[in-house]
Design a protein around this motif. Structure first.
Motif, PDB file in Angstrom:
ATOM      1  N   ILE A   1      44.323  11.348  -1.475  1.00 20.17           N
ATOM      2  CA  ILE A   1      45.067  10.163  -1.895  1.00 20.17           C
ATOM      3  C   ILE A   1      44.811   9.006  -0.937  1.00 20.17           C
ATOM      4  O   ILE A   1      44.561   7.873  -1.339  1.00 20.17           O
ATOM      5  CB  ILE A   1      46.580  10.475  -1.965  1.00 20.17           C
ATOM      6  N   SER A   2      44.847   9.311   0.356  1.00 24.81           N
ATOM      7  CA  SER A   2      44.700   8.218   1.328  1.00 24.81           C
ATOM      8  C   SER A   2      43.310   7.603   1.236  1.00 24.81           C
ATOM      9  O   SER A   2      43.150   6.385   1.326  1.00 24.81           O
ATOM     10  CB  SER A   2      44.972   8.728   2.745  1.00 24.81           C
ATOM     11  N   GLU A   3      42.291   8.457   1.020  1.00 23.32           N
ATOM     12  CA  GLU A   3      40.938   7.934   0.843  1.00 23.32           C
ATOM     13  C   GLU A   3      40.869   7.009  -0.357  1.00 23.32           C
ATOM     14  O   GLU A   3      40.258   5.931  -0.309  1.00 23.32           O
ATOM     15  CB  GLU A   3      39.955   9.090   0.645  1.00 23.32           C
ATOM     16  N   CYS A   4      41.496   7.450  -1.425  1.00 24.98           N
ATOM     17  CA  CYS A   4      41.468   6.648  -2.657  1.00 24.98           C
ATOM     18  C   CYS A   4      42.101   5.283  -2.411  1.00 24.98           C
ATOM     19  O   CYS A   4      41.559   4.254  -2.818  1.00 24.98           O
ATOM     20  CB  CYS A   4      42.205   7.357  -3.777  1.00 24.98           C
ATOM     21  N   VAL A   5      43.250   5.309  -1.733  1.00 30.58           N
ATOM     22  CA  VAL A   5      43.954   4.042  -1.514  1.00 30.58           C
ATOM     23  C   VAL A   5      43.119   3.107  -0.661  1.00 30.58           C
ATOM     24  O   VAL A   5      42.959   1.920  -0.970  1.00 30.58           O
ATOM     25  CB  VAL A   5      45.333   4.310  -0.865  1.00 30.58           C
ATOM     26  N   SER A   6      42.532   3.666   0.399  1.00 30.47           N
ATOM     27  CA  SER A   6      41.750   2.798   1.285  1.00 30.47           C
ATOM     28  C   SER A   6      40.521   2.273   0.564  1.00 30.47           C
ATOM     29  O   SER A   6      40.118   1.125   0.746  1.00 30.47           O
ATOM     30  CB  SER A   6      41.347   3.552   2.549  1.00 30.47           C
ATOM     31  N   LEU A   7      39.948   3.113  -0.305  1.00 28.45           N
ATOM     32  CA  LEU A   7      38.769   2.652  -1.045  1.00 28.45           C
ATOM     33  C   LEU A   7      39.126   1.528  -2.003  1.00 28.45           C
ATOM     34  O   LEU A   7      38.404   0.535  -2.129  1.00 28.45           O
ATOM     35  CB  LEU A   7      38.167   3.828  -1.819  1.00 28.45           C
ATOM     36  N   LEU A   8      40.282   1.709  -2.657  1.00 25.18           N
ATOM     37  CA  LEU A   8      40.646   0.716  -3.678  1.00 25.18           C
ATOM     38  C   LEU A   8      40.921  -0.651  -3.070  1.00 25.18           C
ATOM     39  O   LEU A   8      40.812  -1.663  -3.749  1.00 25.18           O
ATOM     40  CB  LEU A   8      41.876   1.200  -4.453  1.00 25.18           C
ATOM     41  N   THR A   9      41.320  -0.667  -1.796  1.00 22.96           N
ATOM     42  CA  THR A   9      41.613  -1.959  -1.180  1.00 22.96           C
ATOM     43  C   THR A   9      40.424  -2.502  -0.399  1.00 22.96           C
ATOM     44  O   THR A   9      40.517  -3.557   0.207  1.00 22.96           O
ATOM     45  CB  THR A   9      42.828  -1.827  -0.252  1.00 22.96           C
ATOM     46  N   SER A  10      39.316  -1.790  -0.422  1.00 23.35           N
ATOM     47  CA  SER A  10      38.167  -2.226   0.371  1.00 23.35           C
ATOM     48  C   SER A  10      37.405  -3.340  -0.340  1.00 23.35           C
ATOM     49  O   SER A  10      37.623  -3.619  -1.519  1.00 23.35           O
ATOM     50  CB  SER A  10      37.234  -1.046   0.628  1.00 23.35           C
ATOM     51  N   ALA A  11      36.493  -3.951   0.409  1.00 20.99           N
ATOM     52  CA  ALA A  11      35.724  -5.064  -0.150  1.00 20.99           C
ATOM     53  C   ALA A  11      34.772  -4.578  -1.236  1.00 20.99           C
ATOM     54  O   ALA A  11      34.555  -5.265  -2.236  1.00 20.99           O
ATOM     55  CB  ALA A  11      34.941  -5.757   0.958  1.00 20.99           C
ATOM     56  N   THR A  12      34.213  -3.374  -1.056  1.00 24.29           N
ATOM     57  CA  THR A  12      33.294  -2.848  -2.073  1.00 24.29           C
ATOM     58  C   THR A  12      33.978  -2.756  -3.422  1.00 24.29           C
ATOM     59  O   THR A  12      33.388  -3.099  -4.452  1.00 24.29           O
ATOM     60  CB  THR A  12      32.832  -1.425  -1.690  1.00 24.29           C
TER      61      THR A  12
END
Lengths: 493, 701
Positions: free
Chosen positions: B75-86
């Motif tokens: 979950i934490s990976e997903c959240v960080s990915l979704l807020t990333s610039a990519t």
């Protein structure tokens, strides 16, 4: 013995009464899979059996097959499929505890929700007058349908492989030939050519309409314009709107209630009553297909009928002995801010009453099985369930009321319809265009179908001017109010 | 906040759509305004599709990185990915993709499906330049979406090249085959989507018979979209893997050469991806499938929203706006419009006649100075001409079939005099009257309107029914009758469709043809091949077909007939001709409904009796149409039901339109007869129609 109002001696040939003895009809006992036993066991590979199980019964069938053939499959597979199966059963039983009706078998479900009293042992399971002519269709216990037309000597018998446990039949309006049949697994629409002399139309004359998960079908209703057919199944939270010619359907889903049991389309085509197995029913408006929710206090909505102009809905609730009315004042085309009525009003109380007659005391009243309103809106027939109790025997009976919808809604007791001794009414319907008043067709428990005419001069030609206020709106929150009032007391005079 | 604003804007647009529809329309400008309405609707649908992107991306991220063993990390990976610039960059890219897909939808949609009558016609559609462009664009879009997926999934899919050491130890940039396979999968799925779109008529927009609010319709179709995209992606990925297994080295080496990357022999020798062992990587398959599903899902959603928005009935049947609509509705009905506007107007007519007493009263009203029922005249004439057109088409088709026992080609609307002697005289007169003033308004038969904008475009393929070509007109063929009985091209004209019944076709049937000739008017005989070649001059590759079918001698045909492939290509698809004949029948259905409801309402609402004057012609055109339809259903394949496909985004409602028309027609006649009852005996009509009507009055039809 028919007790109803005085006959004028009008020259009208009432359709012949029919008799279908219960003994002559064999109910359908064989289920589809039981014919397997008649054949020798054939050794198939596990793959073949699994594929067949998947095709016949879906995932549960496949899991069952794997779990049962533990000798041929690896142990972990059979054990895990057994576990999944158990899990599925748990889930479905939990679902069933939310909606108890889901645990019933489909036959029991039809019997439970049908408009026919004691549907399972009824010789005549469904009946439908043609909306424009004098012909009618009768669905019998042996899953056949017979069509009688006074103008023709042939009475076609309709049989189809899929035509089992017929719960309802209805003719398509503005059409001479189409008959919709609600069956256990599907809907059938027969096209019976009125000019044909054939007595056994082939099953090619029937369109099969089915949708996964939409079975058994317990109720159907054609739109008065003949363009749509709606169907309901207690197992399915979708109500299906069928375009029959294209054989396509639009599911209208509302989850609450856990299914749809009974449908009734208002004669002006603007609303559809859809009751659910829970204490809730809906009234759909048919232009944009939105619905109003009507939670009931006690039980599910058992039956309902519309006034001819579609402005008033009478309905009954299981477990109560009263008839409620809802008034819809918004005519189509003129938008109104108030979406229909706010609360249902009690219009009649049918709780148990004793009558002193020369033949002894008669007890009538109780719960209501179904309602029927004559197409002119002047007679309301109420089929009372009756009760076979050890102390007092209360037979099922039809009570008839005189009604008037304008200028104000009135409901006056008119009489009772009783059959031969030992028989009880199971099913009733009004003739859709009887010239001299109203003609009530009743199917009895002994398999007889009789027609009961009510001759009268139509009082309300002015029924186009609808409206009027509902009679003394009594909010349903105070059920104690009407307990002391029984409309039957007025009848004894 | 951003989303909220966007929602508001969309709402506003939508409102604007309604108002323009109501308040324009009396002048020439109306066409442009109406057209703008459609564009606004398409824009609104694209806006909603863009708004739905973030949630679908989020779901995709969650599903693609699923790891049940480490839920918190997941979950934490997903959240960080979704807020990333990519993620934001891919979101912008995907927005662009959705915009282009939405534009393609608007550009390619049609309300009248094009139905290919033979395999070769279908092939022609697939190879058409316009279609080629669409496929190419879809391929590119597929690559873009796949790249976004690759970046989002991350891990080994992240980059195209990665630093590696060659066997000799020198550092170099190597090709990451995992990303290549994903990108190519995107292209392949995109191409499949576009090809299947042609085969299944995905660009066909049908009108729902059951009216529902847009939100409810969307909600109802969402599960279907998810299911369809998952299934379709599964099949596409399967096919893709087969293709990659055999041909995967081609793009790989090409990319290596162009980008100057090295294949890492060290790694690839362990798992080269075009081997069975390399492809049987479960995680790779899963990611391919998930990406394909995501791609198709976003596109299908755009398509679904477009369908929902564009077919929405813009005229809620209410009393407040009536004046403008009534200046407008007859105009829209009769004007030269794109088919969609005409369809919307007819749909509105059907609804108003059914639901709105106040708007009906405007239809029945008289014009203020002069007292002419212009509204009613315009509406009824338009509807009647539609019905007469269909009748003609059916009769002509039936005649063609009757002349040689087979359907040759589809009938046309260009042949005005072809109402055969079989149909009775009175109606002929009335329908002709109705038609003559505006012969050009007729809605075209199927293929000539193949794609909305391509009236007369090179896309018209041979053997699809073609209106404008006089070649396919039975009248012409009949005209040539007396002369051509022995002429070589008479038989050959019909060849493509009849080859499989070889012997029968060459036997000339003289009797009927001679009869029909008496009713014909003289049209100059034109060499059909010349016309044909002219017609398709832009589609050069089709000329040879023309040559073969028109000029080749019988021997060559027989020779060809033995070649299975050609037979396969030229054989007519069963019931396709029937479907093509009724492809635009939705408009006729609405015309029938509108007319019958108006006539029914006129019984009590028509104060000036405007309807009475047209009642005979309405009844007789309905009866004639009924006769024609009944005869059509006796043809082989006409009454066979199409197979229903449930798990596809394909809208197959056009396949059953003929059944719907038959039912609607009967209901419409019954609606009039039940309303008027015995009064109909006073209506002036031919004896035959009186008899027919009597059948209806007695409920014996």
């Amino acid at each position: 013995i028919f007790k109803h109002e005085v006959f004028d001696n009008q020259p009208f040939v009432i359709p012949l009464s029919l008799y279908f003895p219960r003994e002559s009809l064999k109910p359908h006992s064989r289920t589809e899979s039981s014919s397997k036993a008649a054949f020798l066991d054939h050794c198939e590979t596990l793959w073949m059996r699994s594929a067949a199980a998947w095709r016949d019964a879906g995932l549960t069938g496949l899991l069952n097959e794997i779990a049962n053939s533990s000798a041929e499959v690896p142990k972990w597979l059979s054990v895990s499929s057994g576990c999944v199966l158990a899990l599925l059963q748990r889930i479905s039983s939990f679902h069933g505890s939310l909606f108890p009706h889901l645990t019933l078998s489909s036959e029991d479900m039809i019997a439970e929700f049908s408009q026919v009293l004691k549907w399972s042992d009824c010789a005549v399971r469904a009946f439908a007058w043609h909306p424009h002519t004098d012909k009618f269709a009768v669905a019998l216990l042996d899953d056949s349908i017979k069509i009688y037309n006074p103008k023709s000597a042939t009475a076609p018998t309709l049989k189809h492989r899929l035509q089992r446990s017929v719960a309802a039949v209805q003719w398509k309006p503005l059409c001479a030939s189409a008959l919709a049949v609600a069956c256990q697994n599907c809907l059938l629409v027969w096209h019976v050519d009125p000019c044909s002399l054939s007595t056994r139309p082939s099953s090619g004359c029937a369109q099969v309409l089915s949708h996964p998960g939409h079975s058994p079908v317990t109720s159907i209703a054609w739109s008065p314009s003949g363009s749509f057919l709606v169907s309901a199944s207690p197992m399915d939270t979708n109500m299906m709107v069928w375009d029959v010619a294209a054989e396509s359907c639009v599911p209208l889903q509302r989850v609450g209630g856990g299914g749809v049991t009974f449908l009734s389309w208002s004669p002006d085509g603007s609303h559809v009553l859809a009751s659910t197995p829970a204490a809730l029913f809906r009234v759909w408006e048919t232009r944009m297909w939105t619905c109003e929710r009507w939670p009931c206090l006690k039980g599910r909505c058992q039956s309902g009928c519309w006034s001819p102009d579609g402005s008033r809905l009478l309905f009954t609730v299981q477990g109560e002995t009263v008839i409620y009315a809802l008034t819809f004042t918004d005519t189509p085309g003129i938008p109104s801010n108030t979406k229909g009525p706010k609360a249902a009003a009690v219009v009649a109380d049918l709780s148990e009453t004793t009558f002193n007659t020369p033949g002894g005391d008669i007890v009538v009243g109780g719960e209501i099985q179904s309602l029927a309103w004559d197409p002119r809106g002047e007679r309301l027939a109420v089929l009372l369930k009756g009760q076979e109790h050890f102390s007092l025997d209360r037979p099922a009976m039809i009570a008839v009321f005189k009604t008037r919808t304008s200028p104000i809604f009135e409901l006056l007791p008119c009489g009772f319809v009783q059959g031969e001794p030992g028989t009880e009414p199971r099913l009733m319907q009004f003739h859709p265009n009887f010239q001299h008043g109203a003609l009530l067709t009743v199917c009895w428990s002994n398999g007889r179908i009789t027609h009961v005419p009510f001759y009268f001069l139509s009082a309300g030609m002015a029924r186009h001017g609808l409206g009027g206020s509902p009679p003394q709106p009594r909010p349903e929150e105070r059920p104690a109010d009407y307990i002391n009032q029984t409309l039957y007391t007025e009848l004894t005079t | 906040m951003l989303i909220f604003c966007a929602t508001l804007t969309v709402r506003y647009w939508h409102q604007a759509v309604r108002w323009t529809v109501f308040h324009r329309g009396s002048s020439q400008r109306s066409f442009k305004c109406m057209w703008r309405v459609i564009c606004w609707r398409a824009a609104a649908s694209v806006a909603w599709a863009v708004l739905l992107l973030p949630p679908s991306i989020a779901v995709f991220v969650i599903i693609s990185r699923v790891s049940l063993l480490h839920p918190i990390q997941w979950i934490s990976e997903c959240v960080s990915l979704l807020t990333s610039a990519t993620a934001i960059f891919s979101f912008i890219l995907l927005c662009g993709v959705v915009l282009i897909v939405g534009f393609l939808n608007l550009e390619y949609y049609t309300v009248i499906p094009s139905i290919a009558c033979s395999k070769i016609a279908l092939l022609g559609q697939l190879l058409h330049p316009r279609q080629f462009v669409s496929s190419l664009v879809h391929c590119i879009l597929g690559v873009i979406v796949a790249w976004c997926c690759a970046v989002t999934i991350g891990g080994r899919y992240q980059t195209l090249g990665y630093p590696c050491t060659q066997a000799d130890g020198s550092p170099q940039l190597c090709l990451n085959e995992y990303q290549v396979i994903l990108l190519l999968a995107g292209a392949f799925v995109g191409y499949c989507h576009s090809v299947l779109g042609v085969i299944h008529n995905m660009n066909y927009v049908s009108f729902h018979t059951v009216q529902q609010y847009k939100y409810l319709r969307f909600k109802g179709s969402l599960p279907l979209v998810v299911k369809c995209s998952a299934i379709q992606a599964l099949y596409s990925v399967r096919n893709y893997l087969v293709v990659y297994f055999f041909l995967g080295y081609v793009p790989r080496t090409w990319i290596c050469k162009t980008l100057n990357l090295q294949l890492n022999r060290l790694v690839c020798s362990l798992h080269p991806l075009d081997t069975i062992a390399g492809l049987l990587d479960f995680s790779l398959l899963y990611h391919l499938w998930i990406s394909g599903t995501f791609l198709l899902f976003t596109w299908y959603i755009t398509l679904l929203l477009f369908r929902i928005f564009v077919t929405e009935v813009c005229f809620p049947v209410q009393s407040s706006f009536t004046e403008d609509v009534h200046q407008c509705l007859p105009k829209v009905l009769t004007g030269q419009q794109p088919a969609i506007l005409k369809f919307l107007a007819l749909h509105d007519l059907a609804l108003l006649s059914q639901h709105s007493p106040s708007r009906r009263s405007e239809v029945f009203s008289l014009s203020q100075p002069g007292g002419h029922p212009h509204n009613w005249n315009a509406i009824s004439q338009e509807c009647l001409s539609l019905l007469a057109d269909l009748t003609q088409r059916l009769v002509a088709h039936h005649d063609t079939v009757a002349t040689n026992g087979r359907a040759k080609s589809l009938s046309t609307g260009s042949d005005k005099k072809s109402l055969s002697s079989e149909s009775s005289g009175t109606i002929l007169l009335s329908s002709q009257d109705v038609m003559t003033p505006r012969p050009s308004v007729l809605i075209k038969t199927p293929a000539s309107v193949f794609l909305r904008s391509s009236v007369g475009s090179p896309l018209t393929v041979p053997f699809t029914p073609d209106l404008d070509s006089p070649f396919s007109s039975p009248a012409l063929r009949r005209l040539a009758g007396p002369v051509e009985q022995c002429s070589p091209w008479h038989g050959t004209v019909q060849s493509p469709h009849i080859m499989r019944r070889g012997p029968k076709l060459w036997s000339t049937s003289t009797g009927e043809r001679g009869l029909q000739n008496k009713t014909e008017h003289v049209i100059p005989i034109v060499d059909p091949c010349a016309i044909w070649a002219n017609e398709f001059s832009k589609a050069e590759q089709l000329k040879f077909v023309c040559f073969f079918t028109l000029n080749c001698p019988i021997q060559v045909k027989n020779f060809l007939a033995k070649r299975v492939l050609i037979m396969y290509l030229l054989n007519k698809l069963p019931e396709a001709s029937s479907q093509a004949l009724f492809a635009d029948t939705q408009s006729h259905i609405w015309a029938l409904e509108g007319l019958s409801y108006l006539v029914k309402a006129s019984f009590s609402e028509d104060q000036f009796g405007v309807v009475q004057t047209t009642l005979p012609s309405i009844l007789s055109s309905m009866l004639v149409l009924q006769e024609a339809v009944d005869r059509h259903f006796k043809l082989p394949h006409a009454s066979s039901k199409p197979v229903r496909s449930t798990s596809s985004m394909e809208d197959s409602s056009y396949k059953t339109l003929r059944f719907a028309l038959r039912a609607t027609l009967k209901t419409a006649i019954y609606r009039i007869t039940t309303t008027f009852g015995e009064h109909l005996n006073a209506v002036q009509m031919s004896a035959e129609h009186q008899k027919r009507l009597q059948q209806f009055l007695e409920y014996k039809e």
